[in-house]
Design a protein around this motif. Structure first.
Motif, PDB file in Angstrom:
ATOM      1  N   VAL A   1      -4.327 -13.308   1.533  1.00 17.71           N
ATOM      2  CA  VAL A   1      -4.367 -12.147   2.416  1.00 17.71           C
ATOM      3  C   VAL A   1      -3.150 -12.180   3.335  1.00 17.71           C
ATOM      4  O   VAL A   1      -2.819 -13.232   3.905  1.00 17.71           O
ATOM      5  CB  VAL A   1      -5.660 -12.142   3.266  1.00 17.71           C
ATOM      6  CG1 VAL A   1      -5.663 -10.969   4.246  1.00 17.71           C
ATOM      7  CG2 VAL A   1      -6.892 -12.098   2.362  1.00 17.71           C
TER       8      VAL A   1
ATOM      9  N   ASP B   1      -3.221 -10.626  -2.463  1.00 17.57           N
ATOM     10  CA  ASP B   1      -4.235  -9.706  -2.990  1.00 17.57           C
ATOM     11  C   ASP B   1      -4.515  -8.550  -2.034  1.00 17.57           C
ATOM     12  O   ASP B   1      -4.604  -7.394  -2.454  1.00 17.57           O
ATOM     13  CB  ASP B   1      -5.538 -10.469  -3.256  1.00 17.57           C
ATOM     14  CG  ASP B   1      -5.370 -11.602  -4.244  1.00 17.57           C
ATOM     15  OD1 ASP B   1      -5.270 -11.320  -5.443  1.00 17.57           O
ATOM     16  OD2 ASP B   1      -5.311 -12.775  -3.807  1.00 17.57           O
ATOM     17  N   ASP B   2      -4.680  -8.879  -0.739  1.00 22.42           N
ATOM     18  CA  ASP B   2      -5.056  -7.880   0.255  1.00 22.42           C
ATOM     19  C   ASP B   2      -4.059  -7.890   1.411  1.00 22.42           C
ATOM     20  O   ASP B   2      -3.682  -8.966   1.904  1.00 22.42           O
ATOM     21  CB  ASP B   2      -6.450  -8.170   0.815  1.00 22.42           C
ATOM     22  CG  ASP B   2      -7.527  -8.105  -0.247  1.00 22.42           C
ATOM     23  OD1 ASP B   2      -7.479  -7.185  -1.088  1.00 22.42           O
ATOM     24  OD2 ASP B   2      -8.426  -8.969  -0.235  1.00 22.42           O
TER      25      ASP B   2
ATOM     26  N   THR C   1      -4.078  -4.494  -2.301  1.00 29.07           N
ATOM     27  CA  THR C   1      -4.961  -3.510  -1.697  1.00 29.07           C
ATOM     28  C   THR C   1      -4.705  -3.496  -0.198  1.00 29.07           C
ATOM     29  O   THR C   1      -4.770  -4.548   0.456  1.00 29.07           O
ATOM     30  CB  THR C   1      -6.439  -3.846  -1.968  1.00 29.07           C
ATOM     31  OG1 THR C   1      -6.684  -3.833  -3.367  1.00 29.07           O
ATOM     32  CG2 THR C   1      -7.361  -2.841  -1.280  1.00 29.07           C
TER      33      THR C   1
ATOM     34  N   ILE D   1      -5.870  -2.613   3.427  1.00 26.06           N
ATOM     35  CA  ILE D   1      -7.184  -2.455   4.067  1.00 26.06           C
ATOM     36  C   ILE D   1      -6.983  -2.230   5.560  1.00 26.06           C
ATOM     37  O   ILE D   1      -6.264  -2.987   6.221  1.00 26.06           O
ATOM     38  CB  ILE D   1      -8.056  -3.703   3.832  1.00 26.06           C
ATOM     39  CG1 ILE D   1      -8.276  -3.910   2.329  1.00 26.06           C
ATOM     40  CG2 ILE D   1      -9.390  -3.566   4.559  1.00 26.06           C
ATOM     41  CD1 ILE D   1      -8.921  -5.245   1.987  1.00 26.06           C
TER      42      ILE D   1
ATOM     43  N   LEU E   1     -14.034  -9.845   2.272  1.00 29.54           N
ATOM     44  CA  LEU E   1     -12.917 -10.007   1.343  1.00 29.54           C
ATOM     45  C   LEU E   1     -13.153 -11.169   0.392  1.00 29.54           C
ATOM     46  O   LEU E   1     -12.680 -11.151  -0.747  1.00 29.54           O
ATOM     47  CB  LEU E   1     -11.617 -10.226   2.124  1.00 29.54           C
ATOM     48  CG  LEU E   1     -11.320  -9.205   3.230  1.00 29.54           C
ATOM     49  CD1 LEU E   1      -9.994  -9.531   3.905  1.00 29.54           C
ATOM     50  CD2 LEU E   1     -11.304  -7.790   2.667  1.00 29.54           C
TER      51      LEU E   1
END
Length: 279
Positions: free
Chosen positions: A34, A59-60, A95, A97, A138
């Motif tokens: 993250v 990933d995030d 992604t 967020i 998450l």
């Protein structure tokens, strides 16, 4: 859970990284990576490279709130991914967020834009976008806290200029300000951006969402710059009760606030290059 500070207002002594008034933190929990905020200018990309962190594997991308010192570095991340596509390099499509208000236009003190200058539509061209005011897990232990309930009167702050919404212009109380929390063996690790919603309110929400009273650490901006005495007193009383094992205040937290916090908690140095691991 592993945590590395990529951007802060300062670097650790004898660590040859770049610093700026902003924040960016890289987090690994299990197999999930993250990026929490992206700083102001994109120096997090160079700092990550020096640290051996591959941002193409994130990933995030979590945005704590929409202000420029946390979002303008997104341009550099998008360039990094764009160049990787041109060169045929392996990458993970991230992604993004955030709270639904995080990408709205904001102004303050005559500055026409102090918010993120990328729209949701533009971000959609570079990855998935997930906007939510609700908590979002998450990983099994790492959670996006969503819109923070403002629980303490001593943390109330005046608006930070104006925000431009589909329904019109309104005072900007930074309702999009949020944080992350991670459950560890020693209690919660709370990771904040600027804490416009109140550092105590954020920790309380983390304890509630995670059903865990113990706090192992709080790291990030506490939004304590020339804070009034009644606010400092309320925060000290709060942390005296919660008794966190450690505090890592940085970014928008001044020296006077850190000295005050050190009276009731184990305040530790924070800066670019800091690496922490929690069980």
């Amino acid at each position: 859970m592993k945590l590395t500070v990529l951007v802060d207002n300062t670097t650790l002594t004898d660590r040859y990284f770049l610093a700026e008034p902003g924040l960016s933190i890289h987090i690994e929990d299990g197999g999930t990576r993250v990026l929490f905020d992206a700083g102001y200018s994109g120096i997090f990309v160079e700092n990550a490279r020096k640290m051996g962190i591959d941002l193409l594997r994130v990933d995030d991308v979590v945005i704590s709130h929409g202000h420029l010192d946390h979002t303008w570095g997104l341009d550099a991340l998008i360039r990094l991914h764009t160049e990787a596509i041109f060169e045929g390099r392996e990458r993970v499509e991230p992604t993004f967020i955030a709270h639904p208000d995080a990408f709205l236009t904001r102004s303050c003190d005559g500055v026409g834009e102090i918010g993120c200058h990328l729209s949701v539509e533009e971000l959609f061209r570079h990855g998935k976008v997930l906007l939510t005011a609700a908590p979002l897990w998450l990983t099994e232990n790492l959670v996006f806290l969503g819109e923070i309930e403002r629980r303490f009167e001593f943390e109330r702050a005046p608006p930070c200029g104006y925000i431009y919404t589909p329904d019109g212009i309104r005072d900007d109380t930074v309702v999009d300000d949020t944080a992350l929390a991670c459950r560890t063996e020693d209690g919660l690790v709370v990771i904040t951006g600027c804490s416009h919603s109140g550092i105590c309110s954020i920790v309380e929400q983390a304890r509630e969402v995670c059903d865990e009273d113990r706090v192992a650490d709080v790291i990030g901006g506490f939004h304590l710059l020339d804070a009034p005495p009644e606010q400092i007193e309320g925060i000290l009383d709060y942390f005296s009760d919660v008794r966190p094992a450690a505090l890592h205040p940085c970014h928008c937290t001044d020296l006077a606030a850190k000295i005050a916090l050190a009276k009731v908690a184990n305040v530790r140095e924070t800066g670019v290059g800091l690496h922490l691991e929690y069980g």
